[in-house]
Design an enzyme around this catalytic site. Structure first.
Site, PDB file in Angstrom:
ATOM      1  CB  CYS A 195      65.696 -33.561  58.458  1.00  0.00           C
ATOM      2  SG  CYS A 195      64.764 -34.408  59.734  1.00  0.00           S
ATOM      3  CB  CYS A 222      64.435 -37.612  59.456  1.00  0.00           C
ATOM      4  SG  CYS A 222      65.483 -36.303  60.085  1.00  0.00           S
TER       5      CYS A 222
HETATM    6  C1  NAG Z   1      64.366 -31.252  53.555  1.00  0.00           C
HETATM    7  O1  NAG Z   1      64.122 -31.261  52.162  1.00  0.00           O
HETATM    8  C2  NAG Z   1      62.760 -31.080  51.850  1.00  0.00           C
HETATM    9  C3  NAG Z   1      62.591 -31.266  50.353  1.00  0.00           C
HETATM   10  O2  NAG Z   1      63.596 -30.605  49.652  1.00  0.00           O
HETATM   11  C4  NAG Z   1      62.304 -29.695  52.325  1.00  0.00           C
HETATM   12  O3  NAG Z   1      60.929 -29.514  52.057  1.00  0.00           O
HETATM   13  C5  NAG Z   1      62.542 -29.601  53.840  1.00  0.00           C
HETATM   14  O4  NAG Z   1      62.240 -28.307  54.289  1.00  0.00           O
HETATM   15  C6  NAG Z   1      63.988 -29.933  54.152  1.00  0.00           C
HETATM   16  N1  NAG Z   1      64.158 -29.992  55.603  1.00  0.00           N
HETATM   17  C7  NAG Z   1      65.170 -29.385  56.231  1.00  0.00           C
HETATM   18  C8  NAG Z   1      65.225 -29.537  57.703  1.00  0.00           C
HETATM   19  O5  NAG Z   1      66.014 -28.738  55.625  1.00  0.00           O
END
Ligand code: NAG
Ligand code: NAG
Ligand code: NAG
Ligand code: NAG
Length: 306
Positions: A121, A202
Site C-alpha cells: 500500500c 491500495c
Molecule cells: C499509507 O498512507 C496513509 C496516509 O499517509 C497512512 O495513514 C497509512 O498508514 C499508510 N499505509 C502504509 C502501509 O504505509
C-alpha cells in the site's frame, strides 16, 4: 638430360595454366548464367518486412529468463516462489505460432496469474509521458513502484515480441504496431499488466504526469487514462496524488488548474477518490535539479518554479 627435363617442366606448366584458365572462364560463365536466370525481381517484395514495428528482440528467451531470475533474486527477493521457467513457457505459449493481430486476453491469462504479485500500500506510482524521469526516480527512491518495477513490467520493459503462424513461430523481422492492429502481443500484454497493476493498488497512490507536452498532461487515450484509472478500486484506494512535472527550463504547458487535470480530477472524484495535485512535486523536482544543478530554475531559491 638436363634440358629435356626443363622443357618437360615448361610443357607441364603450360598445361596447368591452360587448365586454370578454362576453369576460371567456366566459373564466370556459370555465375553470369545464374544471375541472368534467377527470378530476382519477385524476391524483393518478399524480403520487405511484413509489419512496421520492431521485430522480436534477439535472444528473447535468455532476456526474459535472465530478467526474471534477476528480479526474484536481487530486485525483489521478498517475492520468493516464482517459477521463471514456467513464466517463460507461458509467455511463449501466449504468442508463438499465432497470428500477431489476433491475440486475446485468454492467451495471456495463465501468464498473468503466474506472475502477478501484490504491491505494498501507498507505493504504486502511475505515469504517463514521463517514462525516463519516473524510472530514474523509482531507482533512487524505493518508496515507490511503477509497473516496470513489478515482475510483469520488468521482464517485458523495452522488449518486443510477436508470433508468426509459419515456422519458427516467432517473427524476428517485424511486429505489428498498435496502429496496424490493436490486438497485437505487446499492446494486449501491457493493457492486461496495467489493469492488474491498478487492481493491486491500495492506500495512497500517485501519478506522475508531464506538464511540458502540448497535448495536455492528462490524455484519456493513454493507458493511464483508458485502463488504469478505471481499474483502481475505491474500496482499497483512498487518495490519488497527481505530480505534475515540468521539464527544467520549461515549457510550462499545463498546470494543476489547467483543463486536462481538471478533467482527470472530475473523473476520479466521480469514482469517489480523494484527489490532490501538486505542480512540480518537490522531492521529484529536487531530484531533477540534481542532474542540472547549474540551471537557473534550480538556483532561484528552492521554490522558483511554483
Ligand atoms: C499509507 O498512507 C496513509 C496516509 O499517509 C497512512 O495513514 C497509512 O498508514 C499508510 N499505509 C502504509 C502501509 O504505509
Ligand atoms: C482470431 O482468433 C479467434 C479465436 O481464437 C478465431 O475464432 C478467429 O478466427 C481468429 N481470426 C483470425 C483472423 O485469425
Ligand atoms: C515530457 O515529454 C517530453 C517529450 O516526450 C520529454 O522530452 C520530457 O523529458 C518529458 N518531461 C518530463 C518531466 O518527464
Ligand atoms: C460514491 O459514493 C456515493 C456515496 O457514498 C455512492 O452513492 C456512489 O455509488 C459511489 N460511486 C461509485 C462510483 O462508487
Amino acid at each position: 638430360m638436363l634440358s629435356q627435363n626443363s622443357s618437360f617442366r615448361t610443357w607441364h606448366r603450360t598445361v596447368l595454366l591452360v587448365g586454370v584458365l578454362v576453369l576460371l572462364v567456366s566459373l564466370v560463365v556459370v555465375i553470369v548464367l545464374a544471375v541472368i536466370l534467377t527470378p530476382g525481381k519477385e524476391d524483393i517484395s518478399s524480403t520487405l518486412p511484413q509489419w512496421k514495428g520492431r521485430g522480436t528482440t534477439k535472444n528473447l528467451q535468455e532476456v526474459v529468463l535472465g530478467r526474471c531470475y534477476n528480479y526474484i533474486t536481487t530486485v525483489n527477493p521478498e517475492l520468493g516462489n516464482k517459477d521463471c521457467l514456467k513464466i517463460w513457457e507461458t509467455l511463449q505459449d501466449a504468442f508463438m505460432y499465432k497470428n500477431p493481430c489476433n491475440i486475446t486476453t485468454d492467451d495471456y491469462q495463465p501468464l498473468m496469474d503466474l506472475a502477478r504479485h501484490p504491491v505494498p500500500c501507498n507505493k504504486s506510482l502511475f505515469w504517463s509521458k514521463t517514462n525516463e524521469l519516473v524510472h530514474r526516480y523509482t531507482k533512487a527512491d524505493d518508496n515507490f513502484l511503477t509497473l516496470e518495477d513489478t515482475l510483469l513490467g520488468y521482464i517485458a520493459d523495452q522488449v518486443s515480441w510477436c508470433g508468426d503462424p509459419a515456422s519458427p513461430g516467432i517473427n524476428y523481422e517485424s511486429c505489428p504496431k498498435w496502429t496496424e492492429c490493436e490486438s497485437n502481443p505487446s499492446t494486449v500484454y501491457w493493457k492486461m499488466a496495467s489493469k492488474m497493476f491498478a487492481e493491486e493498488a491500495c492506500g495512497v497512490v500517485q501519478v506522475m504526469l508531464n506538464g511540458s507536452i502540448d497535448a495536455g498532461a492528462f490524455r484519456s487515450s493513454s493507458i493511464f487514462g483508458s485502463v488504469e484509472i478505471f481499474n483502481l478500486d475505491p474500496n482499497k484506494v483512498s487518495t490519488i496524488q497527481i505530480w505534475l512535472m515540468h521539464n527544467i527550463g520549461g515549457p510550462k504547458r499545463d498546470s494543476c488548474t489547467g483543463y486536462s487535470i481538471t478533467r482527470l480530477k472530475s473523473i476520479l472524484e466521480e469514482r469517489n477518490f480523494t484527489v490532490s495535485c501538486e505542480d512540480n512535486y518537490r522531492p521529484v523536482w529536487l531530484f531533477q535539479c540534481a542532474s542540472e544543478p547549474g540551471h537557473e530554475d534550480c538556483r532561484l531559491c528552492l521554490c522558483g518554479v511554483q
